[in-house]
Scaffold this motif. Structure first.
Motif, PDB file in Angstrom:
ATOM      1  N   GLN A   1      20.382 -17.449  15.020  1.00  0.00           N
ATOM      2  CA  GLN A   1      19.896 -18.795  15.334  1.00  0.00           C
ATOM      3  C   GLN A   1      20.092 -19.737  14.133  1.00  0.00           C
ATOM      4  O   GLN A   1      20.558 -20.864  14.286  1.00  0.00           O
ATOM      5  CB  GLN A   1      18.412 -18.686  15.730  1.00  0.00           C
ATOM      6  CG  GLN A   1      17.781 -19.982  16.178  1.00  0.00           C
ATOM      7  CD  GLN A   1      16.767 -20.484  15.178  1.00  0.00           C
ATOM      8  OE1 GLN A   1      16.288 -19.739  14.315  1.00  0.00           O
ATOM      9  NE2 GLN A   1      16.442 -21.761  15.263  1.00  0.00           N
ATOM     10  N   ARG A   2      19.760 -19.249  12.930  1.00  0.00           N
ATOM     11  CA  ARG A   2      19.903 -20.110  11.748  1.00  0.00           C
ATOM     12  C   ARG A   2      21.371 -20.347  11.408  1.00  0.00           C
ATOM     13  O   ARG A   2      21.753 -21.438  10.996  1.00  0.00           O
ATOM     14  CB  ARG A   2      19.206 -19.477  10.542  1.00  0.00           C
ATOM     15  CG  ARG A   2      17.701 -19.533  10.659  1.00  0.00           C
ATOM     16  CD  ARG A   2      17.038 -19.454   9.300  1.00  0.00           C
ATOM     17  NE  ARG A   2      15.599 -19.379   9.492  1.00  0.00           N
ATOM     18  CZ  ARG A   2      14.910 -18.253   9.437  1.00  0.00           C
ATOM     19  NH1 ARG A   2      15.510 -17.122   9.174  1.00  0.00           N
ATOM     20  NH2 ARG A   2      13.613 -18.261   9.640  1.00  0.00           N
TER      21      ARG A   2
ATOM     22  N   ALA B   1      22.661 -22.848  13.895  1.00  0.00           N
ATOM     23  CA  ALA B   1      22.107 -24.174  13.598  1.00  0.00           C
ATOM     24  C   ALA B   1      22.845 -24.789  12.406  1.00  0.00           C
ATOM     25  O   ALA B   1      23.119 -25.990  12.386  1.00  0.00           O
ATOM     26  CB  ALA B   1      20.614 -24.061  13.299  1.00  0.00           C
TER      27      ALA B   1
ATOM     28  N   LEU C   1      16.937 -26.047   0.958  1.00  0.00           N
ATOM     29  CA  LEU C   1      17.199 -24.946   1.886  1.00  0.00           C
ATOM     30  C   LEU C   1      16.791 -23.610   1.286  1.00  0.00           C
ATOM     31  O   LEU C   1      16.271 -22.740   1.986  1.00  0.00           O
ATOM     32  CB  LEU C   1      18.686 -24.910   2.268  1.00  0.00           C
ATOM     33  CG  LEU C   1      19.156 -26.057   3.168  1.00  0.00           C
ATOM     34  CD1 LEU C   1      20.658 -25.960   3.389  1.00  0.00           C
ATOM     35  CD2 LEU C   1      18.422 -26.032   4.508  1.00  0.00           C
TER      36      LEU C   1
ATOM     37  N   THR D   1      13.294 -22.587   1.811  1.00  0.00           N
ATOM     38  CA  THR D   1      12.877 -22.256   3.186  1.00  0.00           C
ATOM     39  C   THR D   1      13.223 -20.780   3.452  1.00  0.00           C
ATOM     40  O   THR D   1      13.922 -20.158   2.654  1.00  0.00           O
ATOM     41  CB  THR D   1      13.613 -23.123   4.229  1.00  0.00           C
ATOM     42  OG1 THR D   1      14.986 -22.722   4.287  1.00  0.00           O
ATOM     43  CG2 THR D   1      13.530 -24.596   3.895  1.00  0.00           C
ATOM     44  N   PRO D   2      12.764 -20.242   4.587  1.00  0.00           N
ATOM     45  CA  PRO D   2      13.075 -18.830   4.881  1.00  0.00           C
ATOM     46  C   PRO D   2      14.565 -18.568   5.141  1.00  0.00           C
ATOM     47  O   PRO D   2      14.953 -17.427   5.320  1.00  0.00           O
ATOM     48  CB  PRO D   2      12.257 -18.551   6.151  1.00  0.00           C
ATOM     49  CG  PRO D   2      11.213 -19.605   6.202  1.00  0.00           C
ATOM     50  CD  PRO D   2      11.795 -20.801   5.549  1.00  0.00           C
ATOM     51  N   MET D   3      15.395 -19.623   5.147  1.00  0.00           N
ATOM     52  CA  MET D   3      16.820 -19.430   5.423  1.00  0.00           C
ATOM     53  C   MET D   3      17.454 -18.426   4.450  1.00  0.00           C
ATOM     54  O   MET D   3      17.129 -18.415   3.276  1.00  0.00           O
ATOM     55  CB  MET D   3      17.547 -20.763   5.270  1.00  0.00           C
ATOM     56  CG  MET D   3      19.027 -20.688   5.606  1.00  0.00           C
ATOM     57  SD  MET D   3      19.969 -21.998   4.793  1.00  0.00           S
ATOM     58  CE  MET D   3      19.922 -21.436   3.098  1.00  0.00           C
TER      59      MET D   3
ATOM     60  N   ARG E   1       7.445 -19.812   3.796  1.00  0.00           N
ATOM     61  CA  ARG E   1       6.889 -20.346   5.044  1.00  0.00           C
ATOM     62  C   ARG E   1       5.611 -21.130   4.801  1.00  0.00           C
ATOM     63  O   ARG E   1       5.139 -21.841   5.683  1.00  0.00           O
ATOM     64  CB  ARG E   1       6.538 -19.198   6.000  1.00  0.00           C
ATOM     65  CG  ARG E   1       7.720 -18.478   6.531  1.00  0.00           C
ATOM     66  CD  ARG E   1       7.316 -17.216   7.275  1.00  0.00           C
ATOM     67  NE  ARG E   1       8.466 -16.335   7.382  1.00  0.00           N
ATOM     68  CZ  ARG E   1       9.451 -16.539   8.244  1.00  0.00           C
ATOM     69  NH1 ARG E   1       9.407 -17.548   9.073  1.00  0.00           N
ATOM     70  NH2 ARG E   1      10.498 -15.734   8.269  1.00  0.00           N
TER      71      ARG E   1
ATOM     72  N   PHE F   1      16.338 -28.919   9.782  1.00  0.00           N
ATOM     73  CA  PHE F   1      15.346 -28.318   8.883  1.00  0.00           C
ATOM     74  C   PHE F   1      14.287 -27.539   9.667  1.00  0.00           C
ATOM     75  O   PHE F   1      13.732 -26.557   9.165  1.00  0.00           O
ATOM     76  CB  PHE F   1      14.709 -29.386   7.982  1.00  0.00           C
ATOM     77  CG  PHE F   1      15.644 -29.861   6.907  1.00  0.00           C
ATOM     78  CD1 PHE F   1      16.150 -28.967   5.978  1.00  0.00           C
ATOM     79  CD2 PHE F   1      16.051 -31.184   6.838  1.00  0.00           C
ATOM     80  CE1 PHE F   1      17.039 -29.383   4.981  1.00  0.00           C
ATOM     81  CE2 PHE F   1      16.932 -31.617   5.858  1.00  0.00           C
ATOM     82  CZ  PHE F   1      17.424 -30.709   4.931  1.00  0.00           C
TER      83      PHE F   1
ATOM     84  N   SER G   1      14.981 -25.752  12.372  1.00  0.00           N
ATOM     85  CA  SER G   1      15.607 -24.443  12.623  1.00  0.00           C
ATOM     86  C   SER G   1      15.528 -23.560  11.389  1.00  0.00           C
ATOM     87  O   SER G   1      15.267 -22.357  11.491  1.00  0.00           O
ATOM     88  CB  SER G   1      17.079 -24.612  12.988  1.00  0.00           C
ATOM     89  OG  SER G   1      17.221 -25.459  14.084  1.00  0.00           O
ATOM     90  N   MET G   2      15.769 -24.163  10.204  1.00  0.00           N
ATOM     91  CA  MET G   2      15.764 -23.361   8.981  1.00  0.00           C
ATOM     92  C   MET G   2      14.356 -22.849   8.667  1.00  0.00           C
ATOM     93  O   MET G   2      14.181 -21.774   8.124  1.00  0.00           O
ATOM     94  CB  MET G   2      16.282 -24.183   7.795  1.00  0.00           C
ATOM     95  CG  MET G   2      17.740 -24.532   7.869  1.00  0.00           C
ATOM     96  SD  MET G   2      18.806 -23.104   8.122  1.00  0.00           S
ATOM     97  CE  MET G   2      19.286 -23.358   9.808  1.00  0.00           C
ATOM     98  N   ALA G   3      13.343 -23.658   9.013  1.00  0.00           N
ATOM     99  CA  ALA G   3      11.968 -23.261   8.715  1.00  0.00           C
ATOM    100  C   ALA G   3      11.413 -22.327   9.797  1.00  0.00           C
ATOM    101  O   ALA G   3      10.302 -21.831   9.670  1.00  0.00           O
ATOM    102  CB  ALA G   3      11.088 -24.503   8.594  1.00  0.00           C
ATOM    103  N   GLY G   4      12.203 -22.119  10.856  1.00  0.00           N
ATOM    104  CA  GLY G   4      11.729 -21.265  11.945  1.00  0.00           C
ATOM    105  C   GLY G   4      10.688 -21.946  12.819  1.00  0.00           C
ATOM    106  O   GLY G   4       9.788 -21.310  13.343  1.00  0.00           O
TER     107      GLY G   4
ATOM    108  N   ARG H   1      12.176 -26.987  17.724  1.00  0.00           N
ATOM    109  CA  ARG H   1      12.662 -28.356  17.567  1.00  0.00           C
ATOM    110  C   ARG H   1      11.736 -29.372  18.220  1.00  0.00           C
ATOM    111  O   ARG H   1      11.792 -30.559  17.926  1.00  0.00           O
ATOM    112  CB  ARG H   1      14.057 -28.491  18.167  1.00  0.00           C
ATOM    113  CG  ARG H   1      15.085 -27.815  17.289  1.00  0.00           C
ATOM    114  CD  ARG H   1      16.471 -27.986  17.817  1.00  0.00           C
ATOM    115  NE  ARG H   1      17.384 -27.280  16.908  1.00  0.00           N
ATOM    116  CZ  ARG H   1      18.618 -27.681  16.658  1.00  0.00           C
ATOM    117  NH1 ARG H   1      19.089 -28.760  17.245  1.00  0.00           N
ATOM    118  NH2 ARG H   1      19.385 -27.006  15.832  1.00  0.00           N
TER     119      ARG H   1
END
Lengths: 245, 237
Positions: free
Chosen positions: A4-5, A8, A85, A88-90, B74, B98, B100-103, B106
């Protein structure tokens, strides 16, 4: 790293491209224009065009994706978005694979257009396997992206990033066997040529265009190019530091 | 419980000692202001707290875990001094990415856009926004995962007084919901809006306390004067 990431991220990179239609036009039109120039440059010697065109077909996506990726990655660093970025958890893999997918996708369109042009209006005669040539072109685009991602870490400004083209791509182009056969090179140059990924890419393009079947030599070339892609991506991941001094 | 605990933190940035030996704490659920002139080490300290700055020695605990722990990604929101968003994307596109990146789903994006009062600019590319608007897009991105600690580096620089008031109201609302804040500023009139202050100078903690405490302790009328008196006291001692 999650699908998913990654998706995205490639979606975001493609959306950035969409907001910049001039870059997209340059990416798609310039290779076609150059190919047309080449065709009429060798108007009287079609066999030269037939020999050089497949090589250029794989060089365009490599070069363009290399430049676009290194500048995009440099902007990611200088704008602070990379630092954000990385808080973040990415995963780093999400970013690298996302870029690879996005520019790989753009390369498919670019290669498709040029291929349609040379095979149709420009009348290129290919004796070999068309699908093999397309695979080689796509792998080259990914190689350009991976190399761009890795090398962008060593550029502090757009000026430097753009200079990486003559610094890292031109030597590979000079020694790849296109300008002078590798067998006639000084041993040291031949050795250099043998450790440069572009040598195998160009060799693969020539072989794919010449033979109707997958020969073992073509297989080796493709394997080397394909193996270089994860190699540069892993090296690139090494340059993405969450903590900086 | 403290949101941040720092003891004997030593940090080099670009080969220069920026924080020689820093110890302080940031309480949970309130707004702590990190104040000091530019060059005092505020950004370096903030970068160390969010885990992007390499630390030479010392202890740095954020929400009970060592700074830079993966679980903190997180829980901690970080807004850099210059807006770190994609100038060529619209406000919505930036925040969707952002998220999506943070989980985060949307669907959280529209609410966050409203929170920072950017509803009218949803489809505007960030490159066409003013500096203050960009700063709010950057803030919105940090708000998306509903973090427990927000670390903001000079978030209100260049904003008009009305917007600045709106943002401070937002910070206080979030703090009431239990979010901890560490907000840096080099403007002393922002200090009065914080519940707790850390005054930083040349990489050292000059003083800590609530604004009224600092005024009483220094026998001054404004925090600006209090800061000057503290510096003078340090120089003479």
């Amino acid at each position: 790293m999650t699908a998913q990431r990654t998706l995205a991220t490639s979606g975001r990179v493609l959306r950035q491209l969409r907001h910049d239609p001039r870059t997209v036009a340059l990416m798609l039109v310039v290779p076609c224009l150059l190919m047309t120039l080449l065709r009429y440059l060798y108007d009287g010697q079609v066999q030269v065009f037939d020999r050089v065109a497949p090589v250029l077909l794989v060089l365009f996506p490599f070069t363009v994706m290399f430049v676009v990726t290194s500048v995009a990655m440099l902007r990611e660093r200088s704008s602070g978005t990379l630092e954000r970025l990385l808080t973040t958890p990415m995963g780093k893999g999400d970013l690298l694979a996302g870029y690879g997918l996005a520019f790989g996708g753009a390369a498919v369109i670019q290669v498709g257009l040029v291929l349609a042009l040379v095979l149709g209006p420009l009348g290129l005669q290919i004796h070999g396997d068309l699908s093999a040539l397309a695979v080689v072109a796509l792998l080259d685009a990914l190689l350009g992206t991976a190399l761009g991602l890795f090398l962008s870490a060593f550029a502090n400004s757009e000026f430097q990033a753009v200079q990486f083209l003559p610094a890292f791509v031109l030597p590979q182009l000079l020694l790849c066997g296109l300008f002078a056969p590798r067998a006639q090179m000084l041993p040291i140059l031949d050795w250099l040529s043998s450790v440069m990924p572009l040598t195998y890419a160009v060799d693969a393009a020539t072989r794919a265009a010449a033979s109707a079947t997958w020969t073992p030599d073509l297989g080796t070339d493709v394997l080397v190019v394909a193996a270089c892609i994860p190699l540069f991506l892993i090296l690139g991941a090494g340059t993405l530091r969450r903590r900086t001094p | 419980m403290n949101a941040i605990e720092i003891s004997h933190l030593r940090v080099l940035r670009g080969g220069r000692v920026v924080l020689p030996d820093l110890s302080c704490t940031v309480s949970s659920g309130i707004i702590t202001g990190l104040l000091g002139p530019s060059g005092s080490g505020k950004t370096t300290l903030i970068r160390a707290i969010v885990g992007v700055q390499r630390v030479l020695s010392g202890q740095l605990t954020v929400l009970g875990r060592p700074a830079g722990s993966p679980e903190l990604r997180r829980l901690v929101g970080y807004v850099t001094q210059s807006p770190s968003v994609y100038a060529d994307l619209t406000v919505s596109e930036n925040l969707a990415y952002f998220a999506s990146m943070a989980g985060v789903a949307r669907s959280a994006v529209p609410a966050v856009i409203e929170t920072v009062s950017l509803g009218a600019f949803r489809q505007t590319p960030v490159s066409q926004l003013s500096g203050g608007e960009r700063a709010r897009v950057s803030l919105a991105a940090a708000l998306l995962p509903a973090p427990r600690l927000l670390v903001l580096d000079e978030p209100t620089v260049g904003l008009d007084p009305v917007l600045r008031q709106e943002l401070w109201d937002l910070f206080h609302r979030l703090a009431q919901d239990g979010v901890s804040f560490l907000i840096s500023s080099h403007v002393m009139d922002e200090a009065g809006r914080c519940q707790q202050l850390i005054l930083l100078r040349e990489g050292r903690v000059l003083a800590t306390g609530t604004p009224p405490d600092l005024l009483r302790h220094t026998e001054t009328k404004s925090l600006e004067e209090a800061f000057l008196r503290l510096i003078a006291a340090e120089v003479t001692s």
